[in-house]
Design an enzyme around this catalytic site. Structure first.
Site, PDB file in Angstrom:
ATOM      1  N   GLY A  20       0.599  -5.451  -6.577  1.00 27.92           N
ATOM      2  CA  GLY A  20       0.128  -6.252  -5.449  1.00 27.92           C
ATOM      3  C   GLY A  20      -0.594  -5.375  -4.456  1.00 27.92           C
ATOM      4  CB  SER A  21      -1.409  -5.924  -0.934  1.00 34.26           C
ATOM      5  OG  SER A  21      -0.131  -6.156  -0.386  1.00 34.26           O
ATOM      6  CB  THR A  22      -2.053  -0.556  -0.566  1.00 31.48           C
ATOM      7  OG1 THR A  22      -2.786  -0.310  -1.787  1.00 31.48           O
ATOM      8  CG2 THR A  22      -1.572   0.776  -0.023  1.00 31.48           C
ATOM      9  CE  LYS A  28       8.426 -12.895  -5.201  1.00 32.38           C
ATOM     10  NZ  LYS A  28       7.255 -13.777  -4.830  1.00 32.38           N
ATOM     11  CD  GLU A  52      -2.157  -2.309 -10.982  1.00 35.32           C
ATOM     12  OE1 GLU A  52      -2.980  -2.008 -10.076  1.00 35.32           O
ATOM     13  OE2 GLU A  52      -2.179  -3.371 -11.601  1.00 35.32           O
ATOM     14  CD  GLU A  57      -7.225  -4.766  -3.347  1.00 35.90           C
ATOM     15  OE1 GLU A  57      -6.126  -4.917  -2.797  1.00 35.90           O
ATOM     16  OE2 GLU A  57      -7.360  -4.461  -4.553  1.00 35.90           O
ATOM     17  CB  CYS A  60      -5.898  -4.347  -8.897  1.00 37.81           C
ATOM     18  SG  CYS A  60      -5.529  -4.300 -10.627  1.00 37.81           S
ATOM     19  N   GLY A  87       3.269  -2.800  -1.134  1.00 36.66           N
ATOM     20  CA  GLY A  87       3.804  -1.683  -1.922  1.00 36.66           C
ATOM     21  C   GLY A  87       4.568  -0.690  -1.047  1.00 36.66           C
TER      22      GLY A  87
HETATM   23  P1  NAP Z   1       1.259  -9.193  -1.899  1.00 40.24           P
HETATM   24  O1  NAP Z   1       1.921  -9.481  -0.601  1.00 40.24           O
HETATM   25  O2  NAP Z   1       1.116  -7.780  -2.275  1.00 40.24           O
HETATM   26  O3  NAP Z   1       2.059  -9.988  -3.042  1.00 40.24           O
HETATM   27  C1  NAP Z   1       2.378  -9.493  -4.318  1.00 40.24           C
HETATM   28  C2  NAP Z   1       3.803  -9.872  -4.671  1.00 40.24           C
HETATM   29  O4  NAP Z   1       4.719  -9.250  -3.763  1.00 40.24           O
HETATM   30  C3  NAP Z   1       4.092 -11.373  -4.566  1.00 40.24           C
HETATM   31  O5  NAP Z   1       5.010 -11.738  -5.563  1.00 40.24           O
HETATM   32  C4  NAP Z   1       4.717 -11.455  -3.184  1.00 40.24           C
HETATM   33  O6  NAP Z   1       5.456 -12.619  -2.954  1.00 40.24           O
HETATM   34  C5  NAP Z   1       5.568 -10.219  -3.170  1.00 40.24           C
HETATM   35  N1  NAP Z   1       5.955  -9.776  -1.830  1.00 40.24           N
HETATM   36  C6  NAP Z   1       5.342 -10.007  -0.650  1.00 40.24           C
HETATM   37  N2  NAP Z   1       6.011  -9.417   0.347  1.00 40.24           N
HETATM   38  C7  NAP Z   1       7.078  -8.796  -0.187  1.00 40.24           C
HETATM   39  C8  NAP Z   1       8.141  -8.011   0.325  1.00 40.24           C
HETATM   40  N3  NAP Z   1       8.247  -7.739   1.614  1.00 40.24           N
HETATM   41  N4  NAP Z   1       9.057  -7.522  -0.524  1.00 40.24           N
HETATM   42  C9  NAP Z   1       8.966  -7.774  -1.832  1.00 40.24           C
HETATM   43  N5  NAP Z   1       7.991  -8.520  -2.390  1.00 40.24           N
HETATM   44  C10 NAP Z   1       7.046  -9.012  -1.586  1.00 40.24           C
HETATM   45  O7  NAP Z   1      -0.158  -9.866  -1.968  1.00 40.24           O
HETATM   46  P2  NAP Z   1      -0.653 -11.228  -1.285  1.00 40.24           P
HETATM   47  O8  NAP Z   1      -0.013 -11.398   0.063  1.00 40.24           O
HETATM   48  O9  NAP Z   1      -0.478 -12.319  -2.233  1.00 40.24           O
HETATM   49  O10 NAP Z   1      -2.212 -10.907  -1.120  1.00 40.24           O
HETATM   50  C11 NAP Z   1      -2.663 -10.151  -0.017  1.00 40.24           C
HETATM   51  C12 NAP Z   1      -3.716  -9.150  -0.441  1.00 40.24           C
HETATM   52  O11 NAP Z   1      -3.184  -8.243  -1.387  1.00 40.24           O
HETATM   53  C13 NAP Z   1      -4.902  -9.733  -1.176  1.00 40.24           C
HETATM   54  O12 NAP Z   1      -5.850 -10.206  -0.304  1.00 40.24           O
HETATM   55  C14 NAP Z   1      -5.401  -8.567  -1.972  1.00 40.24           C
HETATM   56  O13 NAP Z   1      -6.236  -7.752  -1.198  1.00 40.24           O
HETATM   57  C15 NAP Z   1      -4.153  -7.809  -2.282  1.00 40.24           C
HETATM   58  N6  NAP Z   1      -3.674  -8.026  -3.660  1.00 40.24           N
HETATM   59  C16 NAP Z   1      -3.852  -7.041  -4.542  1.00 40.24           C
HETATM   60  C17 NAP Z   1      -3.418  -7.198  -5.842  1.00 40.24           C
HETATM   61  C18 NAP Z   1      -3.625  -6.111  -6.846  1.00 40.24           C
HETATM   62  O14 NAP Z   1      -3.349  -6.293  -8.024  1.00 40.24           O
HETATM   63  N7  NAP Z   1      -4.086  -4.961  -6.436  1.00 40.24           N
HETATM   64  C19 NAP Z   1      -2.809  -8.376  -6.255  1.00 40.24           C
HETATM   65  C20 NAP Z   1      -2.610  -9.391  -5.293  1.00 40.24           C
HETATM   66  C21 NAP Z   1      -3.053  -9.189  -4.017  1.00 40.24           C
HETATM   67  P3  NAP Z   1       4.684 -13.873  -2.303  1.00 40.24           P
HETATM   68  O15 NAP Z   1       3.821 -14.384  -3.357  1.00 40.24           O
HETATM   69  O16 NAP Z   1       5.728 -14.816  -1.919  1.00 40.24           O
HETATM   70  O17 NAP Z   1       3.922 -13.327  -1.112  1.00 40.24           O
END
Ligand code: NAP
Ligand code: MG
Length: 500
Positions: free
Chosen positions: A246-248, A193, A268, A400, A302, A251
């Site tokens: 993705g985000s903590t 996904k 991660e 972050e 990240c 996670g």
């Molecule tokens: P995110 O919510 O952690 O998204 C990462 C992935 O998880 C996306 O594919 C997302 O889908 C999916 N996702 C979201 N909610 C989910 C759930 N309840 N169950 C399963 N999968 C889910 O990150 P974001 O909302 O795009 O970004 C928010 C913040 O996260 C950023 O500002 C940044 O601080 C942090 N971030 C960190 C990393 C890293 O590598 N450490 C990467 C990205 C973001 P959708 O795309 O549809 O939301």
């Protein structure tokens, strides 16, 4: 209504972006069962450029069922490890063959400058080749046992099973490959996904995976939203493991969703990685490294080096130089020649990062970067920003930000335990950087830092053999290296009583 595409895009890329994008399930492209779709934006202009199927729980059900069939029946479970390695090698060749197109898609999806996207392609292909090598080397061992009798006992590794993989938008292609390659090498089947902002390269990769000859259903790609497709995948009782980047905060939601069938989980997650500059560091090398550590990919990394600690003797000079390097970076559309810094991924992210900068200034930080304007239009640009004299309790230092924002703080101490206290003053533990010409100090300091990776006189080494992952709330498990493939396997021990 789809907008004009950037004129510098190659024909193949433009054609692919404009195609109707469906889900890849069981080797076939199909619309979401609901018929719904969602829009994809070019983050440099805000314009809608593509339309993608919006997979939901029912589509995840189909994809998980296809993965299960492919895991247990058909050609995939019969393949020899060397056959899996060969398929992966073919995929690596296809990634390189279509490298220009994949790089352009990465630019249109994520916004990064083309030169960086191109550099990423080579690393992506190498990751696939590295993991291909492990397919034939995932061995168990014979175990000498001490219980009475005569025994032959050994361990073996088997694929963990059907894997759900959920990835972010910051490196859409390489995040997909970091997840897929070790899982395929281990013999798993997958439902991927991608992030809703960046679905295009995962779909193109899905097509290349089919072209490479992987059997139907081994890799399924379901585009959609996190709270729909993502949540359904993480909670699915037919999934044996979920791997997430993705985000903590998300996670933690994944962990909760996984409780139902206690599927295996690797994570991660975020970081707030410290970078230390000692007074004996090579000045130019260090300041360039510090600037790249935070500004590369507009800080959407990240492992970004977002907390900078500089010895007071050189603090002012280092901060001024890093701010000047950031100020010189050309902001622009990733397809424009000369762009060094692209936009952030979305309006939400741009507003979030700007809120952090304003909040930091209100809390007493000083802006060390000159104010500068962003490219005209509706792109999501934030210029490189260095905040000096930040302190440990500010949210810019603790949280972050995921943008080109560096928090700089001086240190006076030469006591490494004290300095490690600064480094480890975070709920995260993903990465740390050390700049010094004193290797003895570097080794002693690296040992005291609670982080999954430490680089000395470099920031992040993009090396497939080096494990990558987090201590503390930066995650569970490791990507890259032998650990990555082992985490897609189950370990079985077999004991045979030879005395009967
Ligand atoms: P995110 O919510 O952690 O998204 C990462 C992935 O998880 C996306 O594919 C997302 O889908 C999916 N996702 C979201 N909610 C989910 C759930 N309840 N169950 C399963 N999968 C889910 O990150 P974001 O909302 O795009 O970004 C928010 C913040 O996260 C950023 O500002 C940044 O601080 C942090 N971030 C960190 C990393 C890293 O590598 N450490 C990467 C990205 C973001 P959708 O795309 O549809 O939301
Ligand atoms: Mg999200």
């Amino acid at each position: 209504m789809l907008h004009e595409l950037h004129p510098a895009l190659g024909e193949a890329t433009a054609k692919f972006i404009r195609a109707g994008h469906q889900l890849l399930i069981d080797g076939r492209w199909q619309a979401a069962l609901s018929g719904k779709t969602f829009d994809v934006q070019d983050p440099a202009t805000g314009a809608v450029i593509a339309c993608v199927a919006r997979g939901e729980a029912a589509d995840i059900d189909l994809a998980v069922a296809a993965s299960r069939r492919a895991l247990e029946t058909g050609d995939w479970p019969k393949l020899k490890p060397a056959d899996r390695a060969r398929l992966l090698m073919r995929l690596a060749d296809l990634i390189e063959k279509h490298g220009d197109e994949l790089a352009e898609l990465e630019v249109m999806d994520n916004g990064k400058p083309l030169a960086f996207a191109k550099r990423g392609i080579a690393g992506t292909a190498e990751m696939v080749r590295y993991m291909a090598g492990w397919a034939t080397k995932l061995t168990g061992e014979s175990v000498p046992v001490s219980v009475p009798g005569e025994w032959h006992a050994y361990t073996m590794r088997e694929p963990v099973g059907v894997v759900g993989q959920i990835i972010p938008w910051n490196f859409p292609l390489s995040m997909a490959v970091w997840k897929l390659a070790p899982a395929l090498a281990a013999g798993c089947t997958i439902v991927l996904k991608p992030a809703e902002q960046t679905p295009l390269n995962a779909l193109r990769l899905g097509a290349l995976i089919m072209e490479a000859g992987f059997p139907d259903g081994v890799v399924n790609v379901v585009t959609g939203f996190g709270n729909e497709a993502g949540a359904a995948l993480a909670a699915h009782p037919g999934v044996d493991k979920v791997a997430f980047t993705g985000s903590t905060a998300t996670g933690k939601r994944i962990v909760q969703a996984a409780l139902g069938n206690l599927k295996k989980v690797t994570l991660e997650l975020g970081g707030k990685s410290p970078v230390f500059v000692f007074p004996d560091a090579n000045f130019d090398h260090a300041t360039t490294g510090v600037a790249n550590a935070i500004f590369f990919n507009s800080g959407q990394v990240c492992s970004a080096g977002s907390r900078l600690y500089v010895h007071r003797k050189v603090f002012d000079n280092v901060v001024a130089d890093v701010a000047a390097l950031g100020d010189k970076m050309a902001l622009g559309h990733g397809m424009d020649a000369g762009s060094q810094l692209g936009p952030l991924i979305s309006r939400v992210q741009m507003e979030r990062v700007n809120r952090y900068i304003d909040g930091g200034l209100e809390a007493g930080a000083e802006r060390a970067s000159p104010r500068r304007s962003t490219p005209s239009g509706d792109g999501f640009f934030v210029p490189p920003t260095v905040l000096a004299h930040t302190s440990r309790d500010m949210s810019v230092v603790r949280e972050e930000i995921f943008g080109p924002v560096l928090c700089a703080m001086p240190f006076d101490d030469d006591d490494l335990d004290q300095l490690a206290g600064l480094a480890n003053d975070s709920e995260f533990g993903l990465f740390a950087g050390i700049w010094t010409s004193d290797l003895r100090l570097a080794h002693r300091f690296a040992k005291r830092i609670k982080a999954g990776s430490v680089s000395v006189n470099a920031h992040m080494v993009n090396e497939p053999a080096l494990p990558f992952g987090g201590y503390k709330q930066s995650g569970w498990g490791r990507e890259r290296g032998r650990e990555a493939i082992e985490l897609y396997s189950e370990l079985k021990s077999v004991a045979i009583n030879l005395g009967v």
